[in-house]
Scaffold this motif. Structure first.
Motif, PDB file in Angstrom:
ATOM      1  N   LEU A 328     -25.592 -18.439  19.915  1.00 13.84           N
ATOM      2  CA  LEU A 328     -24.266 -19.046  19.821  1.00 13.84           C
ATOM      3  C   LEU A 328     -23.949 -19.499  18.398  1.00 13.84           C
ATOM      4  CD1 LEU A 328     -24.564 -21.168  23.091  1.00 13.84           C
ATOM      5  CD2 LEU A 328     -23.544 -18.895  22.835  1.00 13.84           C
ATOM      6  N   ALA A 329     -23.923 -18.528  17.476  1.00 11.37           N
ATOM      7  CA  ALA A 329     -23.775 -18.832  16.048  1.00 11.37           C
ATOM      8  C   ALA A 329     -22.377 -18.461  15.553  1.00 11.37           C
ATOM      9  CB  ALA A 329     -24.826 -18.079  15.240  1.00 11.37           C
ATOM     10  N   VAL A 330     -21.724 -19.430  14.905  1.00 12.14           N
ATOM     11  CA  VAL A 330     -20.402 -19.208  14.310  1.00 12.14           C
ATOM     12  C   VAL A 330     -20.548 -19.341  12.799  1.00 12.14           C
ATOM     13  CG1 VAL A 330     -18.007 -20.007  14.158  1.00 12.14           C
ATOM     14  CG2 VAL A 330     -19.246 -20.142  16.345  1.00 12.14           C
ATOM     15  N   ARG A 331     -20.304 -18.244  12.080  1.00 12.76           N
ATOM     16  CA  ARG A 331     -20.446 -18.265  10.620  1.00 12.76           C
ATOM     17  C   ARG A 331     -19.279 -19.015   9.978  1.00 12.76           C
ATOM     18  NH1 ARG A 331     -22.826 -15.213   6.537  1.00 12.76           N
ATOM     19  NH2 ARG A 331     -23.623 -13.618   7.972  1.00 12.76           N
ATOM     20  N   VAL A 332     -19.600 -19.874   8.992  1.00 13.71           N
ATOM     21  CA  VAL A 332     -18.550 -20.575   8.255  1.00 13.71           C
ATOM     22  C   VAL A 332     -18.662 -20.378   6.741  1.00 13.71           C
ATOM     23  CG1 VAL A 332     -18.123 -22.306  10.046  1.00 13.71           C
ATOM     24  CG2 VAL A 332     -19.883 -22.746   8.283  1.00 13.71           C
ATOM     25  N   SER A 333     -19.678 -19.651   6.286  1.00 14.64           N
ATOM     26  CA  SER A 333     -19.790 -19.353   4.850  1.00 14.64           C
ATOM     27  C   SER A 333     -20.516 -18.047   4.646  1.00 14.64           C
ATOM     28  CB  SER A 333     -20.526 -20.483   4.107  1.00 14.64           C
ATOM     29  OG  SER A 333     -21.919 -20.279   4.134  1.00 14.64           O
ATOM     30  N   ASN A 334     -20.285 -17.423   3.490  1.00 14.86           N
ATOM     31  CA  ASN A 334     -20.997 -16.186   3.168  1.00 14.86           C
ATOM     32  C   ASN A 334     -22.447 -16.449   2.783  1.00 14.86           C
ATOM     33  OD1 ASN A 334     -18.731 -14.710   3.658  1.00 14.86           O
ATOM     34  ND2 ASN A 334     -18.273 -14.230   1.523  1.00 14.86           N
ATOM     35  N   SER A 335     -22.742 -17.668   2.355  1.00 20.68           N
ATOM     36  CA  SER A 335     -24.099 -17.987   1.914  1.00 20.68           C
ATOM     37  C   SER A 335     -25.047 -18.222   3.082  1.00 20.68           C
ATOM     38  CB  SER A 335     -24.073 -19.224   1.006  1.00 20.68           C
ATOM     39  OG  SER A 335     -23.543 -20.339   1.697  1.00 20.68           O
ATOM     40  N   GLY A 336     -24.538 -18.114   4.318  1.00 20.28           N
ATOM     41  CA  GLY A 336     -25.404 -18.186   5.482  1.00 20.28           C
ATOM     42  C   GLY A 336     -25.352 -19.472   6.263  1.00 20.28           C
ATOM     43  N   PHE A 338     -24.084 -21.543   9.264  1.00 19.81           N
ATOM     44  CA  PHE A 338     -23.530 -21.332  10.603  1.00 19.81           C
ATOM     45  C   PHE A 338     -23.480 -22.669  11.330  1.00 19.81           C
ATOM     46  CE2 PHE A 338     -24.969 -17.158   9.492  1.00 19.81           C
ATOM     47  CZ  PHE A 338     -24.221 -16.255  10.257  1.00 19.81           C
ATOM     48  N   VAL A 339     -22.583 -22.772  12.278  1.00 24.18           N
ATOM     49  CA  VAL A 339     -22.625 -23.828  13.284  1.00 24.18           C
ATOM     50  C   VAL A 339     -23.204 -23.167  14.530  1.00 24.18           C
ATOM     51  CG1 VAL A 339     -21.310 -25.481  14.645  1.00 24.18           C
ATOM     52  CG2 VAL A 339     -20.593 -24.956  12.292  1.00 24.18           C
ATOM     53  N   HIS A 340     -24.331 -23.669  15.017  1.00 27.70           N
ATOM     54  CA  HIS A 340     -24.976 -22.972  16.138  1.00 27.70           C
ATOM     55  C   HIS A 340     -25.768 -23.920  17.026  1.00 27.70           C
ATOM     56  CE1 HIS A 340     -29.022 -23.175  14.339  1.00 27.70           C
ATOM     57  NE2 HIS A 340     -28.467 -22.840  13.177  1.00 27.70           N
ATOM     58  N   ALA A 341     -26.075 -23.417  18.198  1.00 33.83           N
ATOM     59  CA  ALA A 341     -26.933 -24.164  19.124  1.00 33.83           C
ATOM     60  C   ALA A 341     -28.355 -24.188  18.580  1.00 33.83           C
ATOM     61  CB  ALA A 341     -26.893 -23.518  20.504  1.00 33.83           C
ATOM     62  N   LEU A 361     -26.319 -28.002  16.739  1.00 34.62           N
ATOM     63  CA  LEU A 361     -25.730 -28.652  17.905  1.00 34.62           C
ATOM     64  C   LEU A 361     -26.668 -28.464  19.100  1.00 34.62           C
ATOM     65  CD1 LEU A 361     -22.051 -27.338  17.632  1.00 34.62           C
ATOM     66  CD2 LEU A 361     -22.795 -29.690  17.197  1.00 34.62           C
ATOM     67  N   SER A 362     -26.502 -29.287  20.102  1.00 30.02           N
ATOM     68  CA  SER A 362     -27.257 -29.093  21.347  1.00 30.02           C
ATOM     69  C   SER A 362     -26.783 -27.811  22.019  1.00 30.02           C
ATOM     70  CB  SER A 362     -27.024 -30.281  22.279  1.00 30.02           C
ATOM     71  OG  SER A 362     -25.680 -30.250  22.762  1.00 30.02           O
ATOM     72  N   PRO A 363     -27.552 -27.274  22.956  1.00 25.51           N
ATOM     73  CA  PRO A 363     -27.119 -26.057  23.654  1.00 25.51           C
ATOM     74  C   PRO A 363     -25.753 -26.208  24.321  1.00 25.51           C
ATOM     75  CG  PRO A 363     -29.441 -26.415  24.039  1.00 25.51           C
ATOM     76  CD  PRO A 363     -28.939 -27.635  23.309  1.00 25.51           C
ATOM     77  N   GLU A 364     -25.481 -27.383  24.949  1.00 22.20           N
ATOM     78  CA  GLU A 364     -24.188 -27.585  25.612  1.00 22.20           C
ATOM     79  C   GLU A 364     -23.059 -27.659  24.587  1.00 22.20           C
ATOM     80  OE1 GLU A 364     -27.539 -28.676  27.997  1.00 22.20           O
ATOM     81  OE2 GLU A 364     -26.894 -29.503  26.055  1.00 22.20           O
ATOM     82  N   ALA A 365     -23.272 -28.422  23.506  1.00 22.28           N
ATOM     83  CA  ALA A 365     -22.254 -28.542  22.453  1.00 22.28           C
ATOM     84  C   ALA A 365     -22.072 -27.209  21.731  1.00 22.28           C
ATOM     85  CB  ALA A 365     -22.647 -29.638  21.465  1.00 22.28           C
ATOM     86  N   GLY A 366     -23.201 -26.503  21.524  1.00 18.50           N
ATOM     87  CA  GLY A 366     -23.118 -25.201  20.862  1.00 18.50           C
ATOM     88  C   GLY A 366     -22.308 -24.212  21.678  1.00 18.50           C
ATOM     89  N   ARG A 367     -22.466 -24.259  23.007  1.00 17.21           N
ATOM     90  CA  ARG A 367     -21.692 -23.372  23.886  1.00 17.21           C
ATOM     91  C   ARG A 367     -20.209 -23.702  23.793  1.00 17.21           C
ATOM     92  NH1 ARG A 367     -21.159 -18.641  25.737  1.00 17.21           N
ATOM     93  NH2 ARG A 367     -23.385 -18.632  26.284  1.00 17.21           N
ATOM     94  N   PHE A 369     -18.607 -25.157  21.323  1.00 14.44           N
ATOM     95  CA  PHE A 369     -18.083 -24.786  19.992  1.00 14.44           C
ATOM     96  C   PHE A 369     -17.914 -23.263  19.895  1.00 14.44           C
ATOM     97  CE2 PHE A 369     -18.146 -23.901  15.483  1.00 14.44           C
ATOM     98  CZ  PHE A 369     -17.379 -24.937  14.951  1.00 14.44           C
ATOM     99  N   TYR A 370     -18.893 -22.522  20.383  1.00 13.79           N
ATOM    100  CA  TYR A 370     -18.819 -21.062  20.335  1.00 13.79           C
ATOM    101  C   TYR A 370     -17.630 -20.538  21.136  1.00 13.79           C
ATOM    102  CZ  TYR A 370     -20.138 -16.166  20.999  1.00 13.79           C
ATOM    103  OH  TYR A 370     -20.133 -14.793  21.041  1.00 13.79           O
ATOM    104  N   ASP A 371     -17.401 -21.123  22.303  1.00  9.39           N
ATOM    105  CA  ASP A 371     -16.320 -20.658  23.170  1.00  9.39           C
ATOM    106  C   ASP A 371     -14.934 -21.021  22.627  1.00  9.39           C
ATOM    107  OD1 ASP A 371     -18.122 -19.580  24.933  1.00  9.39           O
ATOM    108  OD2 ASP A 371     -18.062 -21.267  26.343  1.00  9.39           O
ATOM    109  N   ASN A 372     -14.840 -22.062  21.807  1.00 12.78           N
ATOM    110  CA  ASN A 372     -13.527 -22.575  21.409  1.00 12.78           C
ATOM    111  C   ASN A 372     -13.164 -22.345  19.941  1.00 12.78           C
ATOM    112  OD1 ASN A 372     -12.261 -24.339  23.767  1.00 12.78           O
ATOM    113  ND2 ASN A 372     -14.482 -24.605  23.835  1.00 12.78           N
ATOM    114  N   PHE A 373     -14.159 -22.119  19.085  1.00 12.74           N
ATOM    115  CA  PHE A 373     -13.857 -21.922  17.666  1.00 12.74           C
ATOM    116  C   PHE A 373     -14.042 -20.462  17.280  1.00 12.74           C
ATOM    117  CE2 PHE A 373     -13.347 -26.284  17.327  1.00 12.74           C
ATOM    118  CZ  PHE A 373     -13.016 -26.661  16.021  1.00 12.74           C
TER     119      PHE A 373
END
Length: 411
Positions: A328-336, A338-341, A361-367, A369-373
Motif C-alpha cells: 500500500l505505497a503511495v509515491r510522493v517524491s522521485n527520490s523514493g 512514499f507514504v505506506h503501511a 502508517l499502520s496497516p489500517e491507516a495505510g489502507r 490513505f491508499y484508497d483515498n489519496f
C-alpha cells in the motif's frame, strides 16, 4: 501657245494637290488602324471581365508550412471545382465559402511531401478557367514529441496537480515550444509555465486548483518550428477534472498526520518518518534519512512496491540496507519517499522516527490513505531538519509564485 511660266505654275499646283491627297489618305488610314479591333483578341473591357484564380501557395513553392491553409481565391466568377491531392493521390479536405469565391484546406499536410492543387472557376459568360500548381512542404531536420504527466489515462487529479509536458528531445527554441502549449481551465485559473530542464516544462496555478475545475491542455506543436530545423511531431491534448481538496498535513513535533477533505478534518493518524542521522553510500556520498519538510504531490501508487536501498547507493546487504516488498505505497517524491503501511513500526508511530525517509502508517491507516489519496493530492510536512528540493518530483509548490513566473521562456 501657252505661256511657259503659266505651265510651270499649273504643274506645281497639281503636285501640291497630289501631296495633300496623299497626306489626307495617310491620316485616314492611321485613324482607321487605331480604331479597328482584331476579332481574334479580346478587348480591354473583355479582359477586365475575365474570371481569375489565385492559388496559394504558388506553383513550385518550397518549404511550405503544413499547418498554413492552402487557399484558392476567385475574382469575377465562382469556384466550380477544387482538388488538392497528396503524392498518393488522396484528396485533402477543404471548405468552399458560401459565395463560392474562396476555398481553404481544413486539415494539416504532411512533412516533406509534394502536393498538387487544381481549381476551376466559372465566369459570368459560363466559360471555365482552370489553374494548377504543385508545391512542396517543409522537410524537418528532426521532430519533437510531447508527452504529459499525469498521463492521459488519469482523468481526475487532486488540487495540487501540476501539469508537465516532457519533450522527447530538447526544443532549441523554448519560447516557440511554450507558445504552442495552452492550458484552458473552467473556471478560469491563473497559472504559468516553468522550465524544469531543457526537455521538461511544468504549468501550475498560482494557488491550488479549485475542486471541480475542468482543465484542457493542448500541445499544438505539429508544424511549429521549434528552432534549428526541428518541428513538432504531433498535436496532443490532455483533459482533466480536479477532484476534492485532499490535504494530509504531517507535523514532526507531534508525529501526527491530519487529513482534511475540502477543508474539513476527516482523519488523524500517528506516523513515523525518517530517522535522524545519515550514512555513507557505496560511492562515498552522504545519505540522509531525514524526511524533508515541504509540500509534496502524490504521483503514483502500488498495492505492493519492491523497495531496495541499492537504488540510492546504500547496499541492500549493509547494516541499514534493505530489499523488501512494501504494501500500500503511495509515491510522493522521485527520490523514493512514499507514504505506506508499515506494520513493523506501529509501536513507534506517533512517538519517534525510525524509517529510512518514508512516512510509515499502520496497516489500517495505510489502507485508508491508499484508497483515498492519488494523483495530485497534497502531503505537507513540517518541522523536520531538512527541506524538500523543488525539483524532487512535483515539488513545484515549494517555489514562490514570483520566482515560478520567472521560469517561463516568455518572460
Amino acid at each position: 501657245m501657252r505661256d511657259a511660266s503659266s505651265e510651270v505654275r499649273s504643274l506645281r499646283s497639281n503636285e501640291l494637290r497630289s501631296r495633300l491627297l496623299v497626306s489626307l489618305l495617310g491620316v485616314t488610314l492611321a485613324l482607321t488602324a487605331c480604331s479597328s479591333t482584331d476579332p481574334g483578341e479580346p478587348s480591354a473591357e473583355q479582359e477586365a471581365d475575365k474570371p481569375r484564380l489565385e492559388l496559394v501557395p504558388k506553383d513550385a513553392a518550397k518549404d511550405v508550412s503544413p499547418i498554413e491553409p492552402v487557399e484558392v481565391r476567385a475574382s469575377r466568377g465562382t469556384i466550380d471545382e477544387v482538388s488538392l491531392t497528396n503524392p498518393a493521390g488522396k484528396e485533402v479536405s477543404g471548405s468552399l465559402s458560401k459565395d463560392k469565391a474562396s476555398w481553404a484546406s481544413d486539415e494539416p499536410l504532411g512533412y516533406d511531401r509534394q502536393y498538387t492543387l487544381e481549381a476551376s472557376i466559372r465566369g459570368k459568360d459560363g466559360k471555365t478557367v482552370t489553374e494548377k500548381s504543385s508545391f512542396t512542404t517543409v522537410s524537418p531536420a528532426g521532430t519533437v514529441y510531447p508527452s504529459f504527466l499525469p498521463p492521459p489515462k488519469i482523468t481526475t487529479v487532486g488540487v495540487g496537480q501540476p501539469i508537465a509536458v516532457i519533450f522527447d528531445s530538447p526544443p532549441p527554441d523554448q519560447a516557440a515550444a511554450e507558445r504552442a502549449l495552452k492550458v484552458t481551465a473552467t473556471p478560469e485559473t491563473e497559472g504559468s509555465w516553468y522550465w524544469w530542464d531543457d526537455r521538461t516544462v511544468h504549468w501550475r496555478p498560482k494557488d491550488y486548483w479549485k475542486p471541480g475545475t475542468k482543465v484542457t491542455v493542448d500541445a499544438k506543436v505539429y508544424g511549429v518550428h521549434l528552432g534549428d530545423g526541428m518541428y513538432g511531431d504531433t498535436d496532443r491534448t490532455l483533459n482533466l477534472t480536479i477532484g476534492p481538496a485532499k490535504i494530509a498535513t504531517i507535523d514532526d513535533k507531534t508525529h501526527r498526520m491530519v487529513v482534511t477533505v475540502n477543508g474539513k478534518k476527516v482523519k488523524t493518524f500517528p506516523v513515523s518518518m525518517g530517522r535522524a542521522g545519515s550514512t555513507t553510500g557505496k560511492d562515498g556520498k552522504k545519505i540522509s534519512f531525514i524526511t524533508p519538510s515541504g509540500t509534496y504531490v502524490a504521483q503514483e501508487k502500488y498495492k505492493v512496491k519492491r523497495m531496495n536501498s541499492d537504488s540510492y547507493g546504500l547496499p541492500s546487504d549493509a547494516s541499514l540496507g534493505y530489499d523488501e516488498k512494501i504494501p500500500l505505497a503511495v509515491r510522493v517524491s522521485n527520490s523514493g519517499i512514499f507514504v505506506h503501511a508499515a506494520p513493523w513500526s506501529v509501536a513507534d508511530q506517533g512517538r519517534r522516527n525510525v524509517s529510512h525517509g518514508c512516512v510509515n502508517l499502520s496497516p489500517e491507516a495505510g489502507r485508508w490513505f491508499y484508497d483515498n489519496f492519488s494523483y495530485g493530492d497534497i502531503v505537507t510536512i513540517h518541522n523536520t531538519a531538512t527541506k524538500l528540493a523543488p525539483t524532487d518530483g512535483f515539488g513545484d509548490w515549494n517555489i514562490p509564485w514570483e520566482k515560478w513566473q520567472e521560469g517561463s521562456a516568455l518572460r
